[in-house]
Design an enzyme around this catalytic site. Sequence first.
Site, short mmCIF file in Angstrom:
data_model
loop_
_atom_site.label_atom_id
_atom_site.label_comp_id
_atom_site.label_asym_id
_atom_site.label_seq_id
_atom_site.Cartn_x
_atom_site.Cartn_y
_atom_site.Cartn_z
CB CYS A 1 -0.89 -0.01 1.23
SG CYS A 1 -1.91 1.48 1.37
CB CYS B 1 -5.13 4.44 -4.78
SG CYS B 1 -4.45 2.76 -4.84
#
Length: 281
Positions: free
Chosen positions: A74, A213
């Site tokens: 991530c 993101c």
Amino acid sequence: MEFTKIQGAGNDFIIINNMKLKLPLNDIPAMAKKLCTRKVSLGANGFMVVDFPEGDADFKMRFYNSDGSIGEMCGNGARCIARYAYLNNIAGKNMRFETLAGNISAEILEGRLVKVQLNNPEKVMLDHDVEIDGIKYECSYVELGNPGIPHAIVKYPNLENTEESQIFDLGRKIRFYKEFPKGANVNFFNILDDTTAIVKTYERGVEDFTLACGTGSGSTAVALIFKGYLKSNKVKIIVPGGELFIEVERAEDKIEKLFLIGDTNIIAVGQIIDEDLNSIS
Ligand SMILES: N[C@H](CCC[C@H](N)C(=O)O)C(=O)O
């Protein structure tokens, strides 16, 4: 249980230090899902566990999406956990940590800015168009790292004037597209100028749009630079939660280094109670 709530470009996370807590890893997915569920608990896009490294890195980062599923990596989470590690004396300003997708290096910059070197793209399929309900969409598929975090990069004209509700169904269908073996995070993009794109991401494992993101912005930058839509190795990605900056070092058609830079914001440090947790097996 001690925790930190932190966000980067609007991607929000709960972090715990399992080097101290020593919770059984089998308990984490259900705990992550419960604690990430808004209204009935703390709420976040993701749950991150700092753990002992297996090699010579400073620590290991374990990432869980808000549905409890494990993500290979991530990008915004990496930026946030790097700031957490620095502030908690787990690592210095320059650090390396382990993730499923491979080792990550990070640097604490001035103020609240953090720069991470994302995993390099291991899969880049620039022309992987998708057909949804009879309509063809220009799409690229990129995986960062190995095992790679999967991203679909979908051109969507006038995205800046498109509500997420208008593309939620499309996002979900592409997320589960039959030709994506691991599913995919879906990054809708539009080009704003030679060095700027806008991106809105429907995230796998959140099963909704998030405000940003990081690996999605990195994957989108890789695809758009290779496709010639973006004409610089330093680009800005405008996301609903703010701005992210991507720097690429490349030798012709090979990415040698991929950097993600952005802001972080520590929201809370404290104790999680959540009385339901005791009932989680
Ligand atoms: N939902 C993603 C993980 C988080 C990615 C995103 N939050 C980022 O900043 O990279 C997945 O399961 O592939």
